[in-house]
Write a protein that holds these residues in place. Structure first.
Motif, mmCIF file in Angstrom:
data_model
loop_
_atom_site.group_PDB
_atom_site.id
_atom_site.type_symbol
_atom_site.label_atom_id
_atom_site.label_comp_id
_atom_site.label_asym_id
_atom_site.label_seq_id
_atom_site.Cartn_x
_atom_site.Cartn_y
_atom_site.Cartn_z
ATOM 1 N N ARG A 65 13.411 -26.937 70.525
ATOM 2 C CA ARG A 65 13.142 -25.406 71.415
ATOM 3 C C ARG A 65 11.825 -24.902 70.728
ATOM 4 O O ARG A 65 11.373 -25.412 69.831
ATOM 5 N N LEU A 66 11.578 -23.724 71.429
ATOM 6 C CA LEU A 66 10.354 -23.183 70.823
ATOM 7 C C LEU A 66 10.735 -21.728 70.520
ATOM 8 O O LEU A 66 11.099 -20.980 71.361
ATOM 9 N N ARG A 67 10.409 -21.357 69.423
ATOM 10 C CA ARG A 67 10.300 -19.819 69.278
ATOM 11 C C ARG A 67 8.960 -19.149 69.387
ATOM 12 O O ARG A 67 7.944 -19.337 68.425
ATOM 13 N N PRO A 68 8.711 -18.446 70.404
ATOM 14 C CA PRO A 68 7.408 -17.851 70.802
ATOM 15 C C PRO A 68 6.940 -17.043 69.783
ATOM 16 O O PRO A 68 7.749 -16.035 69.130
ATOM 17 N N VAL A 69 5.739 -17.085 69.322
ATOM 18 C CA VAL A 69 5.105 -16.211 68.338
ATOM 19 C C VAL A 69 3.863 -15.370 69.346
ATOM 20 O O VAL A 69 3.898 -14.212 69.100
ATOM 21 N N TYR A 70 3.052 -15.956 70.175
ATOM 22 C CA TYR A 70 2.094 -15.452 70.984
ATOM 23 C C TYR A 70 2.245 -15.770 72.566
ATOM 24 O O TYR A 70 2.717 -16.969 72.780
ATOM 25 N N TRP A 71 2.214 -14.761 73.403
ATOM 26 C CA TRP A 71 2.236 -15.297 75.026
ATOM 27 C C TRP A 71 1.414 -14.560 75.740
ATOM 28 O O TRP A 71 1.259 -13.175 75.321
ATOM 29 N N ALA A 101 11.067 -13.960 75.941
ATOM 30 C CA ALA A 101 9.907 -14.518 74.810
ATOM 31 C C ALA A 101 10.345 -14.082 73.345
ATOM 32 O O ALA A 101 9.605 -14.145 72.432
ATOM 33 N N ASN A 102 11.541 -13.574 73.206
ATOM 34 C CA ASN A 102 11.923 -13.225 72.153
ATOM 35 C C ASN A 102 12.741 -14.153 71.142
ATOM 36 O O ASN A 102 13.186 -13.753 69.926
ATOM 37 N N GLY A 103 13.247 -15.216 71.532
ATOM 38 C CA GLY A 103 14.049 -16.021 70.652
ATOM 39 C C GLY A 103 13.702 -17.567 71.112
ATOM 40 O O GLY A 103 13.256 -17.904 71.908
ATOM 41 N N PRO A 104 14.562 -18.501 70.339
ATOM 42 C CA PRO A 104 14.215 -19.782 70.583
ATOM 43 C C PRO A 104 14.685 -20.174 71.979
ATOM 44 O O PRO A 104 15.579 -19.836 72.402
ATOM 45 N N THR A 105 13.796 -21.176 72.847
ATOM 46 C CA THR A 105 14.111 -21.153 74.422
ATOM 47 C C THR A 105 13.598 -22.510 74.501
ATOM 48 O O THR A 105 12.674 -23.280 73.967
ATOM 49 N N PHE A 107 12.677 -22.813 78.093
ATOM 50 C CA PHE A 107 11.823 -22.522 79.328
ATOM 51 C C PHE A 107 11.373 -20.933 79.277
ATOM 52 O O PHE A 107 11.761 -20.285 78.246
ATOM 53 N N VAL A 108 10.718 -20.837 80.110
ATOM 54 C CA VAL A 108 10.178 -19.502 80.239
ATOM 55 C C VAL A 108 10.583 -18.677 81.629
ATOM 56 O O VAL A 108 10.810 -19.518 82.464
ATOM 57 N N ASP A 109 10.920 -17.431 81.329
ATOM 58 C CA ASP A 109 11.384 -16.717 82.623
ATOM 59 C C ASP A 109 10.263 -15.549 83.016
ATOM 60 O O ASP A 109 10.164 -14.803 82.294
ATOM 61 N N VAL A 110 9.473 -16.157 84.021
ATOM 62 C CA VAL A 110 8.298 -15.086 84.300
ATOM 63 C C VAL A 110 8.801 -14.121 85.544
ATOM 64 O O VAL A 110 9.667 -14.667 86.403
ATOM 65 N N TRP A 111 8.256 -13.020 85.360
ATOM 66 C CA TRP A 111 8.711 -12.025 86.308
ATOM 67 C C TRP A 111 7.473 -11.319 86.873
ATOM 68 O O TRP A 111 6.440 -11.142 86.119
ATOM 69 N N ALA A 112 7.174 -10.755 88.038
ATOM 70 C CA ALA A 112 6.259 -10.061 88.715
ATOM 71 C C ALA A 112 6.720 -8.854 89.545
ATOM 72 O O ALA A 112 7.668 -9.127 90.363
ATOM 73 N N ASN A 113 6.209 -7.734 89.181
ATOM 74 C CA ASN A 113 6.443 -6.582 90.284
ATOM 75 C C ASN A 113 5.367 -6.694 91.403
ATOM 76 O O ASN A 113 3.851 -6.527 91.178
ATOM 77 N N VAL A 133 2.354 -19.793 72.572
ATOM 78 C CA VAL A 133 2.137 -20.515 71.107
ATOM 79 C C VAL A 133 3.312 -20.172 70.477
ATOM 80 O O VAL A 133 3.908 -18.885 70.345
ATOM 81 N N GLY A 134 4.166 -20.990 69.805
ATOM 82 C CA GLY A 134 5.268 -20.761 68.967
ATOM 83 C C GLY A 134 5.719 -21.840 68.110
ATOM 84 O O GLY A 134 4.815 -23.057 67.963
#
Length: 137
Positions: A65-71, A101-105, A107-113, A133-134
């Motif tokens: 899993r990846l723990r995000p640090v920067y994104w 982007a706050n915990g080990p994952t 996948f990424v969940d991308v959103w857009a308005n 980066v994580g």
């Protein structure tokens, strides 16, 4: 932003990624792609606002899993249309980000308005890039 949610239409396309290891235990991942969306059209001459979101698996080794640090995500219009005469037409990506982007994952969940104006204006497809980066755990 309105409460309207616009679903993703079909599969994602143009999926690419780059993975590097800037230091032991840390991954830098770049994801790119395009997503089709459905029913993102205006309901008159005023701006109509929508939210979309989609997930993308991270290219990780099995069990990791990846723990995000920067994104840093980026979302832009890839395809839009106007069916007839354009009258005060407009299309926009107002905001974008990552929901998880706050915990080990894995996948990424991308959103857009999004916003569109003109009764026959449509947003059809979005293109995106996600830099993340994580710590690999």
């Amino acid at each position: 932003m309105s409460d309207q949610f616009v679903p993703i239409a079909g599969e994602q396309a143009a999926l690419h990624h780059v993975v590097t290891r800037p230091e032991p235990g840390r991954l830098a991942i770049v994801l790119t792609g395009a997503v089709g969306i459905s029913n993102a059209h205006a309901e008159g001459q005023a701006w109509t606002r929508f939210r979309v979101n989609w997930t993308r698996n991270l290219p990780l080794e099995p069990g990791k899993r990846l723990r995000p640090v920067y994104w840093a995500p980026f979302v832009t219009l890839s395809s839009f249309a106007n069916d007839n005469v354009a009258s005060n037409a407009g299309w926009a990506v107002d905001e974008f980000g990552l929901s998880n982007a706050n915990g080990p994952t894995t996948f990424v969940d991308v959103w857009a308005n999004l916003a569109v104006r003109d009764a026959d204006g449509w947003i059809l497809r979005l293109a995106y890039t996600v830099h993340i980066v994580g710590d690999e755990i």
